[in-house]
Design an enzyme around this catalytic site. Structure first.
Site, PDB file in Angstrom:
ATOM      1  N   LYS A 112       0.822  -1.208   0.000  1.00 21.92           N
ATOM      2  CA  LYS A 112       0.000   0.000   0.000  1.00 21.92           C
ATOM      3  C   LYS A 112       0.863   1.269   0.000  1.00 21.92           C
ATOM      4  O   LYS A 112       0.462   2.308  -0.499  1.00 21.92           O
ATOM      5  CB  LYS A 112      -0.922   0.028   1.213  1.00 21.92           C
ATOM      6  CG  LYS A 112      -1.797  -1.200   1.425  1.00 21.92           C
ATOM      7  CD  LYS A 112      -2.858  -1.355   0.371  1.00 21.92           C
ATOM      8  CE  LYS A 112      -4.032  -2.227   0.740  1.00 21.92           C
ATOM      9  NZ  LYS A 112      -3.774  -3.659   0.921  1.00 21.92           N
TER      10      LYS A 112
HETATM   11  C1  LIG Z   1      -4.491  -4.774   0.542  1.00 18.42           C
HETATM   12  C2  LIG Z   1      -3.769  -6.064   0.558  1.00 18.42           C
HETATM   13  C3  LIG Z   1      -4.091  -7.085  -0.342  1.00 18.42           C
HETATM   14  C4  LIG Z   1      -5.229  -6.976  -1.320  1.00 18.42           C
HETATM   15  O1  LIG Z   1      -5.001  -5.975  -2.298  1.00 18.42           O
HETATM   16  P1  LIG Z   1      -6.221  -5.437  -3.193  1.00 18.42           P
HETATM   17  O2  LIG Z   1      -5.653  -4.300  -3.961  1.00 18.42           O
HETATM   18  O3  LIG Z   1      -7.269  -4.990  -2.204  1.00 18.42           O
HETATM   19  O4  LIG Z   1      -6.690  -6.571  -4.024  1.00 18.42           O
HETATM   20  C5  LIG Z   1      -3.315  -8.236  -0.328  1.00 18.42           C
HETATM   21  N1  LIG Z   1      -2.308  -8.387   0.548  1.00 18.42           N
HETATM   22  C6  LIG Z   1      -1.985  -7.435   1.449  1.00 18.42           C
HETATM   23  C7  LIG Z   1      -0.873  -7.676   2.395  1.00 18.42           C
HETATM   24  C8  LIG Z   1      -2.690  -6.239   1.473  1.00 18.42           C
HETATM   25  O5  LIG Z   1      -2.363  -5.282   2.353  1.00 18.42           O
END
Ligand SMILES: *Cc1c(COP(=O)(O)O)cnc(C)c1O
Length: 466
Positions: A112
Site C-alpha cells: 500500500k
Molecule cells: C491490501 C492487501 C491485499 C489486497 O489488495 P487489493 O488491492 O485490495 O486486491 C493483499 N495483501 C496485502 C498484504 C494487502 O495489504
C-alpha cells in the site's frame, strides 16, 4: 487526460479532480476515458531506469496537464526516496520459473505504501494550489490504514478518519495506525467486518449533508491515483525479466481487486502480460466470479490473511465496465441489482473480456501454510500469509516453462509473525525502521457499527472544505 465514472452520470474530471474526488458522485469509480498506449520501442527504452524515473514515465500520460513533467518527477523522487531498498520493488528468484516481487520496503511494510506515499504528496500539491481542505474517510482491512496515515500524518490541509474492523486486524497492523500521534489522525475501531466498514465509507461519499460541509476524499483503492501508481511495478518487474521481448505472468493476492486491476491496466497500455492470476483465500467471491460468472457475496470468514478477508471487491466494477463495453447506464443498473440482492451474474461480454487475461485460484489455510514452508525450505525465503496465497496460485497455474511467473509479495512477513511461525517454525523480526512499535501508546475511539454515530464523530472534528 479525462476521467469518466463507471456509472456514466458523474461529471467528467481531470486527473487532479479525480484524485481529490475519490468515489464519483453517481456511486461509480473514475477511470481514464481511454488507455494510453506505449509502443514496443517505448517499453524497451524504459529498461534500466531507476524506479522513480520509470514511475514518472509510466504515469505521465494519466496525469496529463495536472502536473508538469518536472513536478511529477520530483514527487516520484520524494515518494520513493522513503523506501528502504534502493531498487524500491526488488525482484527475488525462487526457482527457474517462479519469482517474487517485493513490494513491502516502504515505511509501513505493505505494498500500500507504493501508492499512498505518492498519493499523500499529490493531495498536498493539489490542496495547496486550490487552498482547500480534505477530509479523508477510509476503511481498512489492516494495511491501507497504516500506509495512508503514514502518508498524511501532520499535513495541514488534511484530516484522516480511518475505520478498522474491531479485533480483526493484527496487533502490528493496529499499532501502526494507533500509535501515530498527529492532530489530524483519527482512528476508529468499529464493530463488524471490513465490508461493513467499507459500505459505511461509501455511504459517506454519497451523503449530501456530509458532502455539503466537507470535501470528502478517498485513500482506498476506489481512488484512481492509487491504481495508477501500482501500474508502475508491473512494468518494473516485466522489464527485469525481458519484456517487451518476453511475456510475463503475475500472481496477485487479491482482496479489493485494486492491485490486480493495476496489472490489467499495464496490459492495456501495451505491456506483454501472458496472464494475471487472481489469488483469493476462502473468501472467494472473485474466484467464483471469474471461474463461474457468479458474483455473490457470502459472509466474511476471518483468516490468517486478513487484508484479503473481503467479499465485495470495489474495483471489480472497473473491470466489468471496461470489459462490458464501457456502458455507464448498464453498469449502474447491474450494480443496483447487486446492491439489492448481494449477488449478480456477469454478462457474456464481461466473462469473455476477463477470460482473455485472468484466471483465478483459491487457497485454504493448508495451501497457504504449504506455500510458506516451500518458500522457506526450498528457497530460504520467509513470506507472509497473503504472499503465500499468491505463491500457491502461481505454482498451481499451468503455464509454459518459458513464461516467468511473478508473485506479488504484498506484505513483510513480520506483519503477521504468528501465522508465519506456525507454518515455518521461524518468527520473523520487525525491521528497525518501524521503531519501538510495541512501546508506544495507542489512541483510538471505539464506535458501534452505526452510521449516525460515525458521521457525528467525523463532523465534530473535521475542517470544512470548499
Ligand atoms: C491490501 C492487501 C491485499 C489486497 O489488495 P487489493 O488491492 O485490495 O486486491 C493483499 N495483501 C496485502 C498484504 C494487502 O495489504
Amino acid at each position: 487526460m479525462k476521467y469518466v465514472s463507471t456509472r456514466g452520470a458523474a461529471p467528467i474530471l481531470t486527473f487532479e479532480g479525480a484524485t481529490l474526488a475519490g468515489l464519483a458522485d453517481d456511486g461509480g469509480l473514475y477511470l481514464p476515458a481511454q488507455w494510453p498506449q506505449f509502443s514496443e520501442g517505448e517499453i524497451a527504452a524504459m529498461a534500466g531506469l531507476p524506479y522513480a524515473e520509470l514511475a514518472a514515465r509510466v504515469m505521465q500520460p494519466f496525469v496529463g496537464d495536472s502536473l508538469t513533467a518536472d513536478e511529477l518527477a520530483a514527487l516520484c523522487k520524494q515518494a520513493y526516496g522513503r523506501f528502504s531498498h534502493a531498487a524500491v520493488t526488488p525482484l527475488t528468484q525462487f526457482d527457474e520459473q517462479q519469482w517474487l516481487l517485493e513490494l513491502f520496503h516502504g515505511p509501513t511494510l505493505a505494498f500500500k505504501d507504493v501508492a499512498l506515499q505518492l498519493l499523500g504528496l499529490l493531495f498536498e500539491k493539489f490542496l495547496t494550489r486550490s487552498k482547500d481542505h480534505l477530509t479523508i474517510v477510509g476503511a481498512t482491512s489492516g494495511d491501507t490504514g497504516s500506509a495512508a496515515i503514514d502518508a498524511v500524518a501532520g499535513r495541514e490541509r488534511i484530516d484522516i478518519f480511518m475505520l478498522h474492523p474491531k479485533g480483526r486486524v493484527s496487533d502490528v497492523q493496529r499499532r501502526q495506525m494507533t500509535t501515530v500521534r498527529a492532530p489530524n489522525v483519527h482512528n476508529i475501531a468499529i464493530e463488524g467486518s471490513f465490508d461493513d466498514a467499507q459500505a459505511m465509507v461509501k455511504r459517506v461519499f454519497r451523503d449530501p449533508a456530509m458532502n455539503s460541509r466537507f470535501h470528502i476524499g478517498a485513500v482506498n483503492s476506489i481512488n484512481w491515483a492509487r491504481l495508477m501508481a501500482q501500474v508502475v511495478y508491473y512494468f518494473a518487474a516485466a522489464l527485469q525479466l525481458g519484456a517487451p521481448r518476453r511475456k510475463v505472468a503475475f500472481s496477485v493476492p487479491t482482496g479489493n481487486f485494486g492491485d490486480v486491476f493495476a496489472g490489467y491496466v499495464a496490459a492495456r497500455m501495451g505491456l506483454p502480460i501472458e496472464r494475471l492470476i487472481v489469488a483469493t483465500n476462502i473468501n472467494d467471491i472473485l474466484h467464483r466470479a471469474l471461474s463461474e460468472g457468479d458474483y455473490s457475496a457470502g459472509t466474511v470468514t476471518p483468516t490468517a490473511a486478513p487484508s484479503m478477508d473481503i467479499q465485495v471487491s470495489s474495483n471489480f466494477e472497473r473491470l466489468l465496465f471496461d470489459c462490458g463495453g464501457r456502458d455507464g447506464a448498464a453498469m449502474a443498473a447491474q450494480m443496483a441489482g447487486f446492491e439489492a440482492d448481494k449477488a449478480m451474474r456477469l454478462t457474456n461480454a464481461q466473462r469473455d473480456g476477463a477470460a482473455g487475461l485472468f484466471t483465478s485460484a483459491r487457497a485454504d489455510a493448508s495451501d497457504m501454510a504449504r506455500a510458506m514452508r516451500w518458500a522457506s525450505e526450498a528457497c530460504g525465503e520467509i513470506i507472509d500469509p497473503h504472499t503465500a496465497i499468491g505463491l500457491h496460485a502461481a505454482r498451481e497455474a499451468d503455464l509454459p516453462r518459458e513464461i516467468p511467473v511473478v508473485t506479488l509479495a504484498t506484505a513483510h512477513p513480520a506483519k503477521f509473525p504468528d501465522a508465519v511461525e506456525r507454518a515455518t517454525g521461524q518468527r520473523p523480526q520487525l525491521p528497525t525502521r518501524v521503531g519501538d512499535l510495541f512501546a508506544r501508546e495507542e489512541a483510538y475511539t471505539e464506535l458501534p457499527g452505526d452510521y449516525d454515530a460515525v458521521t457525528a464523530f467525523i463532523a465534530q472534528r473535521a475542517t470544512p472544505g470548499s
